[in-house]
Design a protein around this motif. Structure first.
Motif, PDB file in Angstrom:
ATOM      1  N   ARG A   1       0.830   3.911  -3.105  1.00  0.00           N
ATOM      2  CA  ARG A   1       0.498   5.331  -2.915  1.00  0.00           C
ATOM      3  C   ARG A   1       1.615   6.238  -3.416  1.00  0.00           C
ATOM      4  NH1 ARG A   1      -1.389   3.406   2.407  1.00  0.00           N
ATOM      5  NH2 ARG A   1      -3.640   3.256   2.256  1.00  0.00           N
TER       6      ARG A   1
ATOM      7  N   PRO B   1      -0.150   7.971  -7.024  1.00  0.00           N
ATOM      8  CA  PRO B   1      -0.901   8.756  -6.029  1.00  0.00           C
ATOM      9  C   PRO B   1      -2.372   8.985  -6.387  1.00  0.00           C
ATOM     10  CG  PRO B   1       0.714  10.131  -7.155  1.00  0.00           C
ATOM     11  CD  PRO B   1       0.934   8.725  -7.619  1.00  0.00           C
TER      12      PRO B   1
ATOM     13  N   VAL C   1      -6.147   2.524  -3.813  1.00  0.00           N
ATOM     14  CA  VAL C   1      -5.370   1.396  -3.283  1.00  0.00           C
ATOM     15  C   VAL C   1      -6.281   0.172  -3.229  1.00  0.00           C
ATOM     16  CG1 VAL C   1      -4.114   0.542  -1.275  1.00  0.00           C
ATOM     17  CG2 VAL C   1      -3.930   2.934  -1.921  1.00  0.00           C
TER      18      VAL C   1
ATOM     19  N   CYS D   1       0.827  -1.207   0.000  1.00  0.00           N
ATOM     20  CA  CYS D   1       0.000   0.000   0.000  1.00  0.00           C
ATOM     21  C   CYS D   1       0.862   1.258   0.000  1.00  0.00           C
ATOM     22  CB  CYS D   1      -0.940   0.006   1.208  1.00  0.00           C
ATOM     23  SG  CYS D   1      -2.266  -1.202   1.088  1.00  0.00           S
TER      24      CYS D   1
END
Length: 65
Positions: A34, A38, A42, A30
């Motif tokens: 990210r 971005p 997720v 995760c």
């Protein structure tokens, strides 16, 4: 046993159990997801497990079975 020693043991056992169950692996995934994507959502834990299983089945690593 002091409070500091007890906290150390609790942290150590928690770390070990998270590594053993794969929870830490999902957390690392995760964080990486990210950072690299971005704007993308997720995947849930269930989606991650399905992706990981599919990948492992498609790319066996010399297992006998």
């Amino acid at each position: 046993m002091t409070a500091r020693t007890a906290r150390h043991w609790v942290r150590t056992v928690r770390w070990y159990l998270r590594e053993l169950t794969g929870e830490a692996e999902y957390d690392r995934y995760c964080e990486r997801h990210r950072r690299r994507h971005p704007q993308a959502p997720v995947p849930t834990r269930r989606e991650y497990d399905a992706m990981r299983t599919s990948y492992r089945e498609a790319h066996p690593e010399g297992r006998c079975c």
